[in-house]
Motif scaffolding. Structure first.
Motif, mmCIF file in Angstrom:
data_model
loop_
_atom_site.group_PDB
_atom_site.id
_atom_site.type_symbol
_atom_site.label_atom_id
_atom_site.label_comp_id
_atom_site.label_asym_id
_atom_site.label_seq_id
_atom_site.Cartn_x
_atom_site.Cartn_y
_atom_site.Cartn_z
ATOM 1 N N TYR A 123 40.745 40.977 -0.205
ATOM 2 C CA TYR A 123 39.732 42.122 -0.714
ATOM 3 C C TYR A 123 39.309 42.911 0.131
ATOM 4 O O TYR A 123 39.270 44.028 -0.012
ATOM 5 C CB TYR A 123 38.456 41.424 -1.501
ATOM 6 C CG TYR A 123 38.982 40.399 -2.613
ATOM 7 C CD1 TYR A 123 39.653 40.721 -3.964
ATOM 8 C CD2 TYR A 123 38.616 38.838 -2.314
ATOM 9 C CE1 TYR A 123 40.132 40.036 -4.767
ATOM 10 C CE2 TYR A 123 39.107 38.162 -3.549
ATOM 11 C CZ TYR A 123 39.844 38.508 -4.560
ATOM 12 O OH TYR A 123 40.348 37.715 -5.563
ATOM 13 N N ARG A 124 38.569 42.477 1.454
ATOM 14 C CA ARG A 124 38.153 43.114 2.281
ATOM 15 C C ARG A 124 39.026 43.717 3.225
ATOM 16 O O ARG A 124 39.869 43.135 3.987
ATOM 17 C CB ARG A 124 36.963 42.330 3.292
ATOM 18 C CG ARG A 124 36.150 41.480 2.322
ATOM 19 C CD ARG A 124 35.065 42.343 1.620
ATOM 20 N NE ARG A 124 34.295 41.500 0.764
ATOM 21 C CZ ARG A 124 33.829 41.657 -0.308
ATOM 22 N NH1 ARG A 124 34.267 42.476 -0.850
ATOM 23 N NH2 ARG A 124 32.875 40.894 -0.859
ATOM 24 N N GLY A 125 39.048 45.082 3.467
ATOM 25 C CA GLY A 125 39.814 45.762 3.989
ATOM 26 C C GLY A 125 40.509 47.172 3.319
ATOM 27 O O GLY A 125 39.812 47.459 2.384
ATOM 28 N N TYR A 126 41.246 47.539 4.086
ATOM 29 C CA TYR A 126 42.017 48.854 3.396
ATOM 30 C C TYR A 126 43.319 48.535 2.672
ATOM 31 O O TYR A 126 44.339 47.604 2.885
ATOM 32 C CB TYR A 126 42.491 49.695 4.656
ATOM 33 C CG TYR A 126 43.565 50.915 4.065
ATOM 34 C CD1 TYR A 126 42.886 51.891 3.503
ATOM 35 C CD2 TYR A 126 44.737 50.985 4.625
ATOM 36 C CE1 TYR A 126 43.434 52.937 3.059
ATOM 37 C CE2 TYR A 126 45.493 52.174 4.212
ATOM 38 C CZ TYR A 126 45.023 53.317 3.402
ATOM 39 O OH TYR A 126 45.845 54.135 3.115
ATOM 40 N N CYS A 127 43.508 49.193 1.499
ATOM 41 C CA CYS A 127 44.365 49.061 0.621
ATOM 42 C C CYS A 127 44.949 50.453 0.142
ATOM 43 O O CYS A 127 44.325 51.279 -0.554
ATOM 44 C CB CYS A 127 43.981 48.375 -0.873
ATOM 45 S SG CYS A 127 45.471 47.854 -2.011
ATOM 46 N N PRO A 128 46.098 50.580 0.447
ATOM 47 C CA PRO A 128 46.887 51.915 0.100
ATOM 48 C C PRO A 128 47.136 51.982 -1.032
ATOM 49 O O PRO A 128 47.240 51.291 -1.792
ATOM 50 C CB PRO A 128 48.115 51.959 1.383
ATOM 51 C CG PRO A 128 48.603 50.449 1.365
ATOM 52 C CD PRO A 128 47.118 49.793 1.258
ATOM 53 N N GLY A 129 47.204 53.274 -1.754
ATOM 54 C CA GLY A 129 47.730 53.490 -2.731
ATOM 55 C C GLY A 129 49.001 53.301 -3.161
ATOM 56 O O GLY A 129 49.687 53.614 -2.582
#
Length: 203
Positions: A123-129
């Protein structure tokens, strides 16, 4: 005697109504200003009717805000908290713009586990579209942080019970961008750490 009693009561009632009228004029002006402060926005703004509750009124348990909070929660599911000391939304917004403008290879270093196996976080962090909206229900870039900077270890092998494992998993540590620009990295981390604490204290 009866005539005098009626006349006397009538006189007192007129005095009361006159006093009430004087009292209501400033009260109505105050309420008008108060309501305008809570509900504002252009008619074309779909979130215009959502209540804006001053931070100080939340702290002081001001009863006037209760119906406005209830209305916004029933119809929109949220309300705004405004005039929060020490908080500047523009600072956060500008930093997020800078973050999303970073090269993809820089942001990839802190992508969640699904996109970057080197990051153990789900969950923690960057998730690209993603383009696959129907299956992922996601069509925007996300950057997720929480209250933890470190994660405790499972105390023993017995801790693999579902709830204990879940409790451990949701305590993921934050991951922060490392861009080579120390000033930006420091400001980004400190701003959002402070912003998270402000939100948590309001809640």
């Amino acid at each position: 005697l009866q005539h005098y009693f009626i006349q006397s009561n009538l006189s007192e009632m007129i005095k009361f109504l006159l006093l009430l009228g004087v009292a209501l004029v400033p009260m109505s002006a105050f309420l008008s200003e108060f309501v305008e402060k809570l509900f504002h926005g252009e008619e074309s703004d779909v979130f215009g009717p959502v209540a804006r509750i001053p931070y100080s009124d939340l702290l002081n348990n001001n009863p006037y805000v209760d119906p406005f909070v209830l209305h916004s929660m029933k119809h929109y599911g949220f309300f705004y908290v405004v005039d929060v000391p020490g908080y500047n939304a523009s600072t956060e917004l500008n930093l997020m713009h800078k973050f999303y403008d970073l090269p993809e290879e820089v942001k990839a270093n802190i992508e969640i586990r699904r996109h970057n196996p080197a990051n153990p976080n789900a969950y923690r962090g960057y998730c690209p579209g993603l383009d696959d909206v129907e299956n992922t229900l996601q069509y925007k870039n996300l950057y997720n942080i929480g209250p933890h900077e470190t994660q405790g270890t499972m105390s023993n092998k017995q801790d693999d019970e579902k709830m204990k494992k879940l409790r451990h998993d949701i305590q993921e540590p934050n991951v922060w961008p490392s861009t080579g620009d120390c000033e930006f990295d420091k400001e980004f981390k400190e701003t959002f750490q402070e912003g998270f604490e402000i939100r948590r204290n309001i809640a």
